[in-house]
Structure formats: C-alpha cells, structure tokens
Motif scaffolding. Structure first.
Motif, PDB file in Angstrom:
ATOM      1  N   LEU A   7     -44.412   3.030  16.857  1.00  0.00           N
ATOM      2  CA  LEU A   7     -45.281   3.198  18.516  1.00  0.00           C
ATOM      3  C   LEU A   7     -45.160   2.031  19.937  1.00  0.00           C
ATOM      4  CD1 LEU A   7     -48.234   1.542  16.093  1.00  0.00           C
ATOM      5  CD2 LEU A   7     -48.416   3.333  17.125  1.00  0.00           C
ATOM      6  N   ILE A   8     -43.381   1.708  19.384  1.00  0.00           N
ATOM      7  CA  ILE A   8     -42.652   0.935  20.709  1.00  0.00           C
ATOM      8  C   ILE A   8     -42.170   2.561  21.561  1.00  0.00           C
ATOM      9  CG2 ILE A   8     -41.076  -0.202  21.168  1.00  0.00           C
ATOM     10  CD1 ILE A   8     -41.063  -1.557  18.859  1.00  0.00           C
ATOM     11  N   GLY A   9     -43.114   2.520  22.733  1.00  0.00           N
ATOM     12  CA  GLY A   9     -41.840   3.218  23.617  1.00  0.00           C
ATOM     13  C   GLY A   9     -43.464   4.472  23.643  1.00  0.00           C
ATOM     14  N   ARG A  10     -44.760   3.998  23.419  1.00  0.00           N
ATOM     15  CA  ARG A  10     -45.334   5.061  23.017  1.00  0.00           C
ATOM     16  C   ARG A  10     -46.564   4.488  24.746  1.00  0.00           C
ATOM     17  NH1 ARG A  10     -48.399   7.137  18.186  1.00  0.00           N
ATOM     18  NH2 ARG A  10     -46.338   7.864  16.480  1.00  0.00           N
ATOM     19  N   CYS A  11     -46.921   5.561  25.256  1.00  0.00           N
ATOM     20  CA  CYS A  11     -47.345   5.069  26.430  1.00  0.00           C
ATOM     21  C   CYS A  11     -48.614   5.657  27.092  1.00  0.00           C
ATOM     22  CB  CYS A  11     -46.623   4.849  28.134  1.00  0.00           C
ATOM     23  SG  CYS A  11     -44.951   4.327  27.405  1.00  0.00           S
ATOM     24  N   SER A  12     -50.264   4.881  27.899  1.00  0.00           N
ATOM     25  CA  SER A  12     -51.067   5.910  28.196  1.00  0.00           C
ATOM     26  C   SER A  12     -50.638   6.674  29.337  1.00  0.00           C
ATOM     27  CB  SER A  12     -52.012   4.925  28.342  1.00  0.00           C
ATOM     28  OG  SER A  12     -51.334   3.983  29.902  1.00  0.00           O
ATOM     29  N   SER A  13     -52.187   7.964  29.541  1.00  0.00           N
ATOM     30  CA  SER A  13     -51.572   8.994  31.081  1.00  0.00           C
ATOM     31  C   SER A  13     -51.434   7.370  31.951  1.00  0.00           C
ATOM     32  CB  SER A  13     -52.306   9.474  30.610  1.00  0.00           C
ATOM     33  OG  SER A  13     -53.333   8.952  30.529  1.00  0.00           O
ATOM     34  N   PHE A  70     -52.321   5.399  18.980  1.00  0.00           N
ATOM     35  CA  PHE A  70     -52.726   4.117  18.976  1.00  0.00           C
ATOM     36  C   PHE A  70     -53.620   3.426  19.227  1.00  0.00           C
ATOM     37  CE2 PHE A  70     -52.686  -0.132  21.634  1.00  0.00           C
ATOM     38  CZ  PHE A  70     -51.615  -1.293  20.372  1.00  0.00           C
ATOM     39  N   GLU A  71     -54.336   2.379  18.066  1.00  0.00           N
ATOM     40  CA  GLU A  71     -55.599   1.553  19.047  1.00  0.00           C
ATOM     41  C   GLU A  71     -55.699   0.431  18.213  1.00  0.00           C
ATOM     42  OE1 GLU A  71     -60.268   2.124  17.130  1.00  0.00           O
ATOM     43  OE2 GLU A  71     -59.455   3.650  16.531  1.00  0.00           O
ATOM     44  N   LEU A  72     -56.320  -0.784  18.695  1.00  0.00           N
ATOM     45  CA  LEU A  72     -56.405  -2.076  17.897  1.00  0.00           C
ATOM     46  C   LEU A  72     -57.386  -2.017  17.487  1.00  0.00           C
ATOM     47  CD1 LEU A  72     -55.751  -3.819  22.174  1.00  0.00           C
ATOM     48  CD2 LEU A  72     -54.066  -3.852  19.627  1.00  0.00           C
ATOM     49  N   PRO A  73     -57.385  -3.331  15.954  1.00  0.00           N
ATOM     50  CA  PRO A  73     -58.618  -3.125  15.323  1.00  0.00           C
ATOM     51  C   PRO A  73     -59.403  -3.764  15.861  1.00  0.00           C
ATOM     52  CG  PRO A  73     -56.215  -4.659  14.782  1.00  0.00           C
ATOM     53  CD  PRO A  73     -56.632  -3.466  16.106  1.00  0.00           C
ATOM     54  N   ALA A  74     -60.865  -3.482  15.722  1.00  0.00           N
ATOM     55  CA  ALA A  74     -61.565  -4.460  16.134  1.00  0.00           C
ATOM     56  C   ALA A  74     -62.308  -6.019  16.467  1.00  0.00           C
ATOM     57  CB  ALA A  74     -62.805  -3.599  15.931  1.00  0.00           C
ATOM     58  N   ALA A  75     -60.886  -6.412  14.972  1.00  0.00           N
ATOM     59  CA  ALA A  75     -61.201  -7.807  15.138  1.00  0.00           C
ATOM     60  C   ALA A  75     -60.230  -8.369  13.949  1.00  0.00           C
ATOM     61  CB  ALA A  75     -62.772  -7.920  13.654  1.00  0.00           C
ATOM     62  N   VAL A  99     -50.341   2.077  33.544  1.00  0.00           N
ATOM     63  CA  VAL A  99     -49.776   2.621  32.784  1.00  0.00           C
ATOM     64  C   VAL A  99     -49.289   1.309  31.657  1.00  0.00           C
ATOM     65  CG1 VAL A  99     -47.968   4.444  31.592  1.00  0.00           C
ATOM     66  CG2 VAL A  99     -49.082   4.528  34.149  1.00  0.00           C
ATOM     67  N   ALA A 100     -50.111   1.895  30.333  1.00  0.00           N
ATOM     68  CA  ALA A 100     -49.746   1.115  29.632  1.00  0.00           C
ATOM     69  C   ALA A 100     -48.580   1.284  28.400  1.00  0.00           C
ATOM     70  CB  ALA A 100     -50.629   0.085  28.840  1.00  0.00           C
ATOM     71  N   CYS A 101     -47.617   0.638  27.872  1.00  0.00           N
ATOM     72  CA  CYS A 101     -46.727   1.067  26.786  1.00  0.00           C
ATOM     73  C   CYS A 101     -46.766  -0.040  25.686  1.00  0.00           C
ATOM     74  CB  CYS A 101     -45.777   1.096  28.092  1.00  0.00           C
ATOM     75  SG  CYS A 101     -45.272   2.309  28.897  1.00  0.00           S
ATOM     76  N   VAL A 102     -46.440   0.907  24.411  1.00  0.00           N
ATOM     77  CA  VAL A 102     -46.094  -0.593  23.565  1.00  0.00           C
ATOM     78  C   VAL A 102     -44.885  -0.812  23.720  1.00  0.00           C
ATOM     79  CG1 VAL A 102     -45.830  -0.986  20.851  1.00  0.00           C
ATOM     80  CG2 VAL A 102     -48.161   0.182  21.668  1.00  0.00           C
ATOM     81  N   ASP A 103     -44.590  -2.389  23.937  1.00  0.00           N
ATOM     82  CA  ASP A 103     -43.165  -2.915  24.413  1.00  0.00           C
ATOM     83  C   ASP A 103     -42.247  -3.591  23.310  1.00  0.00           C
ATOM     84  OD1 ASP A 103     -41.296  -2.714  26.445  1.00  0.00           O
ATOM     85  OD2 ASP A 103     -42.184  -5.122  25.997  1.00  0.00           O
ATOM     86  N   ASN A 104     -43.149  -3.665  22.527  1.00  0.00           N
ATOM     87  CA  ASN A 104     -42.410  -4.393  21.028  1.00  0.00           C
ATOM     88  C   ASN A 104     -43.629  -4.368  19.980  1.00  0.00           C
ATOM     89  OD1 ASN A 104     -40.372  -5.743  19.457  1.00  0.00           O
ATOM     90  ND2 ASN A 104     -40.210  -7.320  20.191  1.00  0.00           N
ATOM     91  N   LEU A 105     -42.714  -5.167  18.858  1.00  0.00           N
ATOM     92  CA  LEU A 105     -43.960  -4.501  17.468  1.00  0.00           C
ATOM     93  C   LEU A 105     -42.973  -5.228  16.343  1.00  0.00           C
ATOM     94  CD1 LEU A 105     -46.024  -2.112  16.024  1.00  0.00           C
ATOM     95  CD2 LEU A 105     -44.598  -3.057  14.627  1.00  0.00           C
ATOM     96  N   LYS A 117     -46.770  -3.961  27.289  1.00  0.00           N
ATOM     97  CA  LYS A 117     -46.871  -3.545  28.890  1.00  0.00           C
ATOM     98  C   LYS A 117     -47.537  -2.647  29.851  1.00  0.00           C
ATOM     99  CE  LYS A 117     -42.072  -3.038  31.371  1.00  0.00           C
ATOM    100  NZ  LYS A 117     -40.810  -2.582  31.467  1.00  0.00           N
ATOM    101  N   THR A 118     -47.859  -3.253  30.763  1.00  0.00           N
ATOM    102  CA  THR A 118     -48.427  -2.770  31.911  1.00  0.00           C
ATOM    103  C   THR A 118     -48.027  -2.599  33.229  1.00  0.00           C
ATOM    104  OG1 THR A 118     -50.655  -3.301  30.174  1.00  0.00           O
ATOM    105  CG2 THR A 118     -51.059  -2.012  32.667  1.00  0.00           C
ATOM    106  N   VAL A 119     -47.851  -1.578  33.507  1.00  0.00           N
ATOM    107  CA  VAL A 119     -47.355  -1.335  34.949  1.00  0.00           C
ATOM    108  C   VAL A 119     -48.242  -0.504  35.565  1.00  0.00           C
ATOM    109  CG1 VAL A 119     -44.560  -0.496  35.625  1.00  0.00           C
ATOM    110  CG2 VAL A 119     -44.834  -1.237  34.024  1.00  0.00           C
ATOM    111  N   ALA A 120     -48.093  -1.400  37.350  1.00  0.00           N
ATOM    112  CA  ALA A 120     -49.016   0.024  38.033  1.00  0.00           C
ATOM    113  C   ALA A 120     -47.819  -0.382  39.309  1.00  0.00           C
ATOM    114  CB  ALA A 120     -50.294  -1.515  38.231  1.00  0.00           C
TER     115      ALA A 120
END
Length: 143
Positions: A7-13, A70-75, A99-105, A117-120
């Motif tokens: 998952l590390i390195g995956r980013c949103s559009s 990637f999806e955060l759990p609801a609880a 853009v948001a990316c999974v930076d570490n896990l 990690k969110t970058v603008a």
C-alpha cells in the motif's frame, strides 16, 4: 482489506480546491482565533500577504480523492498525530491541488500504524504544504 506494505506509495488522484475568503473566516472564527490576517484583507496585506491567510490547521480540511485499493475502516481508528509543513502561505483566492499518499505502514499484532501524506500544489506547480497524519488502527484480528 489487507494491510500490507504494498500500500505504501499508493496515491489519490488530484483534487482541486478554490480557497474561499468566507470559508477561511468561518474556520478561524470556529477556533476563536483573533489574529487579524485571518479575517482582514488589509491586515493581511500589511504583513505581506495577498489576501487573508489560512490558519495552519485549515489544511486538514482539504481532503484528497480516494486512494485506489485503500480504505480506512469505519471504526477502531485513533488519529495519533498531525504535522503541517508550509512552503507558501495558503491564502484566500488560491487554487490548489491536493494529493494523498500512503507514506508508511507498520504492523504490530492487531494494530496498524498508518501514515498518510497529503501534498498541495498551486496551479503554477509550487508546493504549498505537506501534511502527515498518523492513524492507529486496531483490527479485530492480528495482521
């Protein structure tokens, strides 16, 4: 969802935002802030800004699009830490892309420590801010 290091390195559009003066004023008022450049364009300009500026934590409200697979759990999530690093002030009238990316896990038993990690960037391509959010996720079963 499988909590693996792939998952590390995956980013949103990218998601584009227009930073609105009233939105900034309402955010600052909700935090009971009193610094004049958060509310008054002339006060902001007297300090060298183009328009009113965003408080540092405003960046947290600018969410990115979905990260594929990637999806955060609801609880079971604790927001453990938040960091902001600004390269430029975030100012009313700005157009930015986020853009948001999974930076570490990291996994420990049934707990996942996840850093997003969110970058603008502005529309000229200049970085405006980087934020890092640490989430502590407790799963029902060991990972």
């Amino acid at each position: 969802m499988k909590w693996t290091e792939d998952l590390i390195g995956r980013c949103s559009s990218p998601k584009t935002y227009h930073i609105d003066r009233e939105m900034l004023k309402q955010f600052s008022q909700s935090l009971e802030l009193t610094y004049p450049p958060y509310f008054d364009k002339e006060a902001a300009q007297s300090e060298g800004y183009r328009d009113i500026i965003a408080p540092p934590t405003f960046a947290f409200t600018l969410t990115a699009g979905e990260i594929p697979g990637f999806e955060l759990p609801a609880a079971g999530i604790i927001h453990g830490e938040q960091q902001f690093e600004y390269a430029l002030p975030l100012t009313a009238g700005d157009e930015i892309q986020v853009v948001a990316c999974v930076d570490n896990l990291k996994k420990r038993g049934s707990t996942v420590f996840l850093t997003l990690k969110t970058v603008a960037h502005n529309l000229l391509g200049d970085m405006v801010f980087v934020s890092r959010s640490l989430f502590i996720i407790t799963l029902k079963e060991p990972v």
